[in-house]
Write an enzyme that holds these catalytic residues in place. Structure first.
Site, PDB file in Angstrom:
ATOM      1  CG  HIS A 225      20.938  -6.029 -11.676  1.00 32.88           C
ATOM      2  ND1 HIS A 225      21.091  -7.345 -12.093  1.00 32.88           N
ATOM      3  CD2 HIS A 225      20.104  -5.444 -12.567  1.00 32.88           C
ATOM      4  CE1 HIS A 225      20.402  -7.520 -13.209  1.00 32.88           C
ATOM      5  NE2 HIS A 225      19.786  -6.391 -13.515  1.00 32.88           N
TER       6      HIS A 225
ATOM      7  N   GLY B 242      13.015  26.707   0.857  1.00 35.52           N
ATOM      8  CA  GLY B 242      14.169  26.274   0.059  1.00 35.52           C
ATOM      9  C   GLY B 242      13.895  25.012  -0.742  1.00 35.52           C
ATOM     10  NE  ARG B 243      10.950  21.153   3.511  1.00 33.60           N
ATOM     11  CZ  ARG B 243      11.166  21.985   4.516  1.00 33.60           C
ATOM     12  NH1 ARG B 243      12.281  22.680   4.586  1.00 33.60           N
ATOM     13  NH2 ARG B 243      10.257  22.150   5.469  1.00 33.60           N
TER      14      ARG B 243
ATOM     15  CD  GLU C 245      15.353  20.768   5.050  1.00 34.41           C
ATOM     16  OE1 GLU C 245      16.552  20.467   5.174  1.00 34.41           O
ATOM     17  OE2 GLU C 245      14.978  21.699   4.322  1.00 34.41           O
TER      18      GLU C 245
ATOM     19  CE  LYS D 210      21.694  24.940   8.727  1.00 34.63           C
ATOM     20  NZ  LYS D 210      20.759  25.959   8.253  1.00 34.63           N
TER      21      LYS D 210
ATOM     22  CE  LYS E 121      13.318  31.532   2.264  1.00 34.22           C
ATOM     23  NZ  LYS E 121      12.326  30.657   2.862  1.00 34.22           N
TER      24      LYS E 121
ATOM     25  CD  GLU F  66      26.937  23.669   4.582  1.00 30.38           C
ATOM     26  OE1 GLU F  66      26.466  24.802   4.842  1.00 30.38           O
ATOM     27  OE2 GLU F  66      26.600  22.643   5.191  1.00 30.38           O
TER      28      GLU F  66
HETATM   29  O1  F6P Z   1      19.513  22.531   5.556  1.00 31.48           O
HETATM   30  C1  F6P Z   1      18.677  23.556   5.929  1.00 31.48           C
HETATM   31  C2  F6P Z   1      18.394  24.532   4.828  1.00 31.48           C
HETATM   32  O2  F6P Z   1      17.859  25.674   5.418  1.00 31.48           O
HETATM   33  C3  F6P Z   1      17.456  23.999   3.743  1.00 31.48           C
HETATM   34  O3  F6P Z   1      16.131  24.047   4.116  1.00 31.48           O
HETATM   35  C4  F6P Z   1      17.815  24.879   2.613  1.00 31.48           C
HETATM   36  O4  F6P Z   1      17.337  24.375   1.405  1.00 31.48           O
HETATM   37  C5  F6P Z   1      19.323  24.873   2.719  1.00 31.48           C
HETATM   38  O5  F6P Z   1      19.564  24.908   4.117  1.00 31.48           O
HETATM   39  C6  F6P Z   1      20.039  25.997   2.042  1.00 31.48           C
HETATM   40  O6  F6P Z   1      19.652  27.244   2.545  1.00 31.48           O
HETATM   41  P1  F6P Z   1      19.969  28.576   1.776  1.00 31.48           P
HETATM   42  O7  F6P Z   1      19.298  28.534   0.456  1.00 31.48           O
HETATM   43  O8  F6P Z   1      19.450  29.660   2.659  1.00 31.48           O
HETATM   44  O9  F6P Z   1      21.474  28.662   1.618  1.00 31.48           O
END
Ligand code: F6P
Length: 509
Positions: free
Chosen positions: A358, A241-242, A327, A478, A181, A187
């Site tokens: 189990h 995002g979620r 979150e 972060k 987003k 990452e």
């Molecule tokens: O971990 C924080 C966060 O902002 C989440 O809310 C989001 O889903 C994720 O990082 C990834 O963010 P982006 O889609 O901006 O890479």
């Protein structure tokens, strides 16, 4: 609970909601009609209905980020009118759905090809958090409906994870979908850079345009990264995002299960939105589930809520809901910025049954913790293996009955158990469960299920008077990681506590 059942032969019929293909049984909970009435009054006192109209209507309910929260608009029909800053956003929503449908259909039927003119065989979704968990959960859940494309997910910045994915695909027939987003997530950018280099090494720079597409709100950053603007699927800042699997983030879902199934997923979610928006509180599935959770969390001190799907297809649902719920509602200040003096968001965890029986069911049955659990099962199996399904579902029903009824010392003794062993074989019972029995796992029923949890999150946020749609709590780690990374790369020590300093020295040598 056993007393409540003994005192009311119709309890199982009274404490349930039958809606569409959902049967929600909440009778095996520590609730009476009076409890429910009082909890519903609490929801009214918190002006839940008014809050719901702000939620659906596009008010800026994510106040600390100054945004509306409109994942519900992403599954609204074309003729609906939802306004942000005076503009109807639904035509734009459907333009993106159409773009997803035509692109995914083209890749599936081979009219959109790789740089060498071959049809794609594999898709790698590069994203993390909401840009990963939703698509993974859904493509796993709907694996029965899969297209010929093999979906892979690259989320962790762990290079071993990246290489494990890359060594299982071939550059000539792999499409990369970079999902972020913000398009600033460490990452995702690191993994996309490595994947791009891997592709360029094999096929040359000119192949990037055919093999990389992106999903984001940040068109400038996508351009800087080198993805063709024509290959961008836009999303809006009013989607968290979620809660974004319904947006362009669902592109990997459409590729994995086909655009028609993606559309059915959206329609299912919309059906749940309609139920949630129009049903009186006491018959409203997300509302009742939220009230029950609040009851245990705030009145019984329960710390967690277990999610146990009785289908292997939903094995990523608990992980997906961990982000969605924790979150959102893991907050300790109220909407006025004051520290709360009550418990808010609870822990979410779980694994599919019967595997979980189990593993951790011992603790639910005989441990000291109160663990309210959701059992999610389906009437019809997808591969028609009825003998297996009957065994699976026999366990599903048996567990909730056993958790509720327990087993007394008298019963244990009557089975001829030696007296010294009796205490170990007693089950206290009285363990609460809510059962969701759904006709069949389809794109539509999955859409309803996920939307149900989204609305439960919303209701809980209203009841706890917290902001559910920001996530400032992920920022500190972060920031520190960026500082530490610079120190590692530049081989320089920084100002840390003695624990962190020793660990860093040990790592860096
Ligand atoms: O971990 C924080 C966060 O902002 C989440 O809310 C989001 O889903 C994720 O990082 C990834 O963010 P982006 O889609 O901006 O890479």
């Amino acid at each position: 609970m056993q007393d409540l059942f003994d005192g009311d032969a119709k309890r199982g019929e009274q404490f349930r909601i039958c809606w569409d293909d959902f049967y929600v049984d909440f009778s095996k909970n520590h609730l009476t009609q009076e409890t429910l009435t009082l909890l519903t009054e609490l929801a009214e006192e918190c002006q839940l209905n008014e809050a719901m109209s702000h939620y659906f209507g596009g008010s800026v309910i994510n106040a600390t980020e100054g945004r509306a929260v409109l994942h519900t608009a992403l599954r609204a029909p074309r003729n609906q009118d939802v306004r942000v800053d005076g503009e109807n956003i639904i035509p734009g929503v459907h333009a993106v759905i159409d773009q997803i449908k035509s692109f995914s259909q083209g890749v599936i039927d081979g009219t959109i090809t790789s740089s060498s003119g071959q049809p794609f065989t594999d898709v790698v979704n590069i994203g993390i958090g909401g840009s990963d968990l939703g698509p993974v959960m859904v493509t796993e859940a709907l694996a029965h409906y899969k297209t010929h494309l093999n979906l892979h997910y690259m989320s962790n910045v762990d290079g071993d994870h990246v290489m494990e994915v890359l060594q299982n695909v071939t550059p000539e027939t792999t499409l990369f979908v970079v999902v972020s987003k913000s398009f600033t997530t460490q990452e995702t950018l690191s993994n996309a850079t490595t994947a791009k280099q891997w592709l360029v090494d094999a096929l040359g720079e000119q192949a990037v345009a055919d093999h990389f597409v992106a999903v984001s709100t940040n068109l400038t950053m996508i351009n800087d990264f080198g993805i063709d603007p024509q290959n961008v699927f836009p999303m809006n800042d009013w989607v968290g995002g979620r809660f974004s699997l319904w947006s362009a983030v669902g592109l990997s879902i459409a590729l994995g299960v086909g655009p028609d199934h993606f559309e059915e997923l959206l329609q299912g979610a919309h059906a749940m939105d309609t139920h949630f928006a129009n049903t009186p509180l006491h018959e409203n599935i997300p509302v009742v589930l939220a009230l029950i959770n609040l009851w245990y969390n705030n009145f019984y001190g329960a710390e967690s809520e277990a999610i146990i799907p009785y289908t292997q297809y939903l094995h990523r649902l608990p992980a997906y809901l961990q982000q969605g719920i924790m979150e959102s509602n893991g907050k300790s200040v109220d909407r006025e910025g004051n520290a709360v003096d009550y418990q808010t968001g609870n822990l979410i965890w779980g694994e599919p049954g019967t595997n979980s029986q189990h593993a951790f069911f011992q603790l639910i049955h005989q441990g000291t913790k109160l663990i309210p659990a959701h059992f999610i099962g389906f009437k019809t199996p997808l591969h028609g293996k009825q003998d297996h399904h009957d065994k699976l579902m026999a366990n599903f029903f048996a567990q909730t009955e056993a958790l509720m009824k327990g087993k007394s010392a008298e019963t244990v003794r009557s089975e001829g158990v030696e007296e010294s062993l009796v205490p170990f074989k007693v089950f206290a019972g009285n363990k609460p469960t809510t059962t969701l029995l759904i006709d069949k796992l389809t794109p539509s029923s999955l859409g309803k299920l996920v939307a149900m949890y989204e609305h439960k999150i919303f209701v809980e946020g209203i009841l706890w008077n917290i902001y559910s749609y920001d996530q400032w709590g992920v920022e500190l780690g972060k920031q520190l990681a960026n500082t530490i990374l610079k120190e590692i790369v530049n081989k320089k020590g920084g100002a840390h506590d003695s624990s962190t300093s020793c660990l860093l020295r040990t790592y860096k040598g």
